[in-house]
Design a protein around this motif. Structure first.
Motif, PDB file in Angstrom:
ATOM      1  N   THR A  41      -4.674  -5.069  -0.457  1.00  0.00           N
ATOM      2  CA  THR A  41      -5.436  -3.814  -0.453  1.00  0.00           C
ATOM      3  C   THR A  41      -4.532  -2.637  -0.098  1.00  0.00           C
ATOM      4  O   THR A  41      -4.604  -1.573  -0.731  1.00  0.00           O
ATOM      5  CB  THR A  41      -6.619  -3.925   0.538  1.00  0.00           C
ATOM      6  OG1 THR A  41      -7.397  -5.077   0.207  1.00  0.00           O
ATOM      7  CG2 THR A  41      -7.487  -2.686   0.490  1.00  0.00           C
ATOM      8  N   MET A  42      -3.658  -2.827   0.895  1.00  0.00           N
ATOM      9  CA  MET A  42      -2.706  -1.776   1.272  1.00  0.00           C
ATOM     10  C   MET A  42      -1.801  -1.418   0.106  1.00  0.00           C
ATOM     11  O   MET A  42      -1.610  -0.235  -0.207  1.00  0.00           O
ATOM     12  CB  MET A  42      -1.852  -2.259   2.457  1.00  0.00           C
ATOM     13  CG  MET A  42      -0.654  -1.372   2.775  1.00  0.00           C
ATOM     14  SD  MET A  42       0.355  -2.014   4.133  1.00  0.00           S
ATOM     15  CE  MET A  42       1.056  -3.514   3.424  1.00  0.00           C
ATOM     16  N   ARG A  43      -1.262  -2.441  -0.547  1.00  0.00           N
ATOM     17  CA  ARG A  43      -0.328  -2.180  -1.665  1.00  0.00           C
ATOM     18  C   ARG A  43      -1.038  -1.535  -2.836  1.00  0.00           C
ATOM     19  O   ARG A  43      -0.510  -0.610  -3.472  1.00  0.00           O
ATOM     20  CB  ARG A  43       0.343  -3.491  -2.091  1.00  0.00           C
ATOM     21  CG  ARG A  43       1.359  -3.979  -1.064  1.00  0.00           C
ATOM     22  CD  ARG A  43       1.923  -5.343  -1.440  1.00  0.00           C
ATOM     23  NE  ARG A  43       2.999  -5.729  -0.519  1.00  0.00           N
ATOM     24  CZ  ARG A  43       3.531  -6.944  -0.468  1.00  0.00           C
ATOM     25  NH1 ARG A  43       3.076  -7.906  -1.260  1.00  0.00           N
ATOM     26  NH2 ARG A  43       4.498  -7.201   0.390  1.00  0.00           N
ATOM     27  N   ASP A  44      -2.251  -1.989  -3.133  1.00  0.00           N
ATOM     28  CA  ASP A  44      -3.015  -1.437  -4.246  1.00  0.00           C
ATOM     29  C   ASP A  44      -3.291   0.058  -4.045  1.00  0.00           C
ATOM     30  O   ASP A  44      -3.283   0.832  -5.000  1.00  0.00           O
ATOM     31  CB  ASP A  44      -4.336  -2.199  -4.382  1.00  0.00           C
ATOM     32  CG  ASP A  44      -5.222  -1.631  -5.468  1.00  0.00           C
ATOM     33  OD1 ASP A  44      -4.854  -1.794  -6.653  1.00  0.00           O
ATOM     34  OD2 ASP A  44      -6.260  -1.020  -5.150  1.00  0.00           O
ATOM     35  N   ALA A  45      -3.521   0.452  -2.782  1.00  0.00           N
ATOM     36  CA  ALA A  45      -3.876   1.849  -2.475  1.00  0.00           C
ATOM     37  C   ALA A  45      -2.653   2.693  -2.111  1.00  0.00           C
ATOM     38  O   ALA A  45      -2.806   3.860  -1.742  1.00  0.00           O
ATOM     39  CB  ALA A  45      -4.891   1.871  -1.342  1.00  0.00           C
ATOM     40  N   ASN A  46      -1.438   2.102  -2.200  1.00  0.00           N
ATOM     41  CA  ASN A  46      -0.214   2.789  -1.794  1.00  0.00           C
ATOM     42  C   ASN A  46      -0.261   3.254  -0.338  1.00  0.00           C
ATOM     43  O   ASN A  46       0.277   4.314   0.005  1.00  0.00           O
ATOM     44  CB  ASN A  46       0.086   3.987  -2.704  1.00  0.00           C
ATOM     45  CG  ASN A  46       0.528   3.551  -4.088  1.00  0.00           C
ATOM     46  OD1 ASN A  46       1.305   2.602  -4.228  1.00  0.00           O
ATOM     47  ND2 ASN A  46       0.021   4.227  -5.105  1.00  0.00           N
ATOM     48  N   GLY A  47      -0.899   2.484   0.515  1.00  0.00           N
ATOM     49  CA  GLY A  47      -0.920   2.816   1.940  1.00  0.00           C
ATOM     50  C   GLY A  47       0.374   2.399   2.613  1.00  0.00           C
ATOM     51  O   GLY A  47       1.080   1.507   2.135  1.00  0.00           O
ATOM     52  N   ALA A  48       0.696   3.037   3.742  1.00  0.00           N
ATOM     53  CA  ALA A  48       1.832   2.624   4.567  1.00  0.00           C
ATOM     54  C   ALA A  48       1.403   1.532   5.538  1.00  0.00           C
ATOM     55  O   ALA A  48       2.230   0.860   6.136  1.00  0.00           O
ATOM     56  CB  ALA A  48       2.386   3.820   5.328  1.00  0.00           C
ATOM     57  N   GLY A  49       0.098   1.379   5.697  1.00  0.00           N
ATOM     58  CA  GLY A  49      -0.448   0.366   6.578  1.00  0.00           C
ATOM     59  C   GLY A  49      -1.950   0.315   6.383  1.00  0.00           C
ATOM     60  O   GLY A  49      -2.538   1.202   5.765  1.00  0.00           O
ATOM     61  N   ILE A  50      -2.553  -0.761   6.903  1.00  0.00           N
ATOM     62  CA  ILE A  50      -4.017  -0.825   6.904  1.00  0.00           C
ATOM     63  C   ILE A  50      -4.436  -1.691   8.081  1.00  0.00           C
ATOM     64  O   ILE A  50      -3.752  -2.674   8.416  1.00  0.00           O
ATOM     65  CB  ILE A  50      -4.569  -1.337   5.551  1.00  0.00           C
ATOM     66  CG1 ILE A  50      -6.022  -0.920   5.361  1.00  0.00           C
ATOM     67  CG2 ILE A  50      -4.433  -2.842   5.417  1.00  0.00           C
ATOM     68  CD1 ILE A  50      -6.499  -1.061   3.912  1.00  0.00           C
ATOM     69  N   ALA A  51      -5.524  -1.300   8.709  1.00  0.00           N
ATOM     70  CA  ALA A  51      -6.059  -2.038   9.852  1.00  0.00           C
ATOM     71  C   ALA A  51      -7.283  -2.813   9.388  1.00  0.00           C
ATOM     72  O   ALA A  51      -7.966  -2.421   8.439  1.00  0.00           O
ATOM     73  CB  ALA A  51      -6.425  -1.061  10.972  1.00  0.00           C
ATOM     74  N   ALA A  52      -7.565  -3.940  10.087  1.00  0.00           N
ATOM     75  CA  ALA A  52      -8.656  -4.813   9.641  1.00  0.00           C
ATOM     76  C   ALA A  52      -9.994  -4.083   9.603  1.00  0.00           C
ATOM     77  O   ALA A  52     -10.816  -4.324   8.714  1.00  0.00           O
ATOM     78  CB  ALA A  52      -8.741  -6.038  10.553  1.00  0.00           C
TER      79      ALA A  52
END
Ligand code: NI
Length: 191
Positions: A41-52
């Protein structure tokens, strides 16, 4: 590969402090699958991180990764890091003002003060303990994700609301000045 739905600002799950995991839970197939989904999900959205809790699971887990990120091209790389039950503490009083965005706060950025030098203790996805020092923008990313796990958003830390900007207006009016300042900062602290 499973992309999970990302909670956006206003959803109560983002405001609830997350729950610490036991070693047995962490080893379970369900939690290992959640971690895989968070990475996707992080990679798909180009996030630098994601929390649960950004994917509606109120558990103390975050994933962080920075490669060549189109959302944050000035960020130094961070290898894929899974942090479970993280605890973060500043090492001194040095602060840097960082313009941040967040996958849970669509189309808004703002400037927040972050500690430059932090100590972070966490378990990786295999349950191995880590005790590390993070600096600079990387330290800022770890603070942003640990804030999520405590029910906080970057919005809470914006000291001057006049710095809030859409991504379009950031590009037009603020990007050059910020990238110039933060590039010099990154050259100085090395991350
Ligand atoms: Ni965020």
């Amino acid at each position: 590969m499973t992309i999970r739905k990302i909670a956006t600002v206003g959803h109560p799950v983002l405001r609830q402090p997350t729950r610490v995991l036991s070693p047995e839970e962490l080893a379970s197939a369900e939690i290992q699958r959640l971690i895989d989904d968070m990475i996707d999900t992080m990679r798909d959205a180009n996030g630098a991180g994601i929390a649960a809790n950004q994917v509606h699971e109120s558990l103390r887990i975050a994933v962080i990764e920075v490669g060549h990120n189109p959302r944050y091209p000035y960020k130094p790389p961070i290898p894929l890091t899974v942090v479970v039950n993280p605890e973060i503490e500043p090492l001194d009083d040095e602060i840097v003002e960082i313009n941040e965005g967040c996958l849970s706060v669509p189309n808004l950025r703002g400037t927040v003060p972050r500690f430059v030098n932090v100590r972070v203790r966490y378990l990786d996805r295999d349950g191995n303990p880590h005790d590390e020092i993070k600096r600079g923008l990387t330290a800022g990313t770890f603070q942003h994700e640990c804030d999520h796990l405590d029910g906080k958003l970057f919005l809470d830390r914006v000291t001057d609301p006049a710095t809030l900007t859409t991504w379009e207006q950031f590009e037009r009016f603020h990007r050059d000045e910020f990238v110039d300042r933060i590039t010099k900062f990154v050259e100085r602290v090395g991350s």
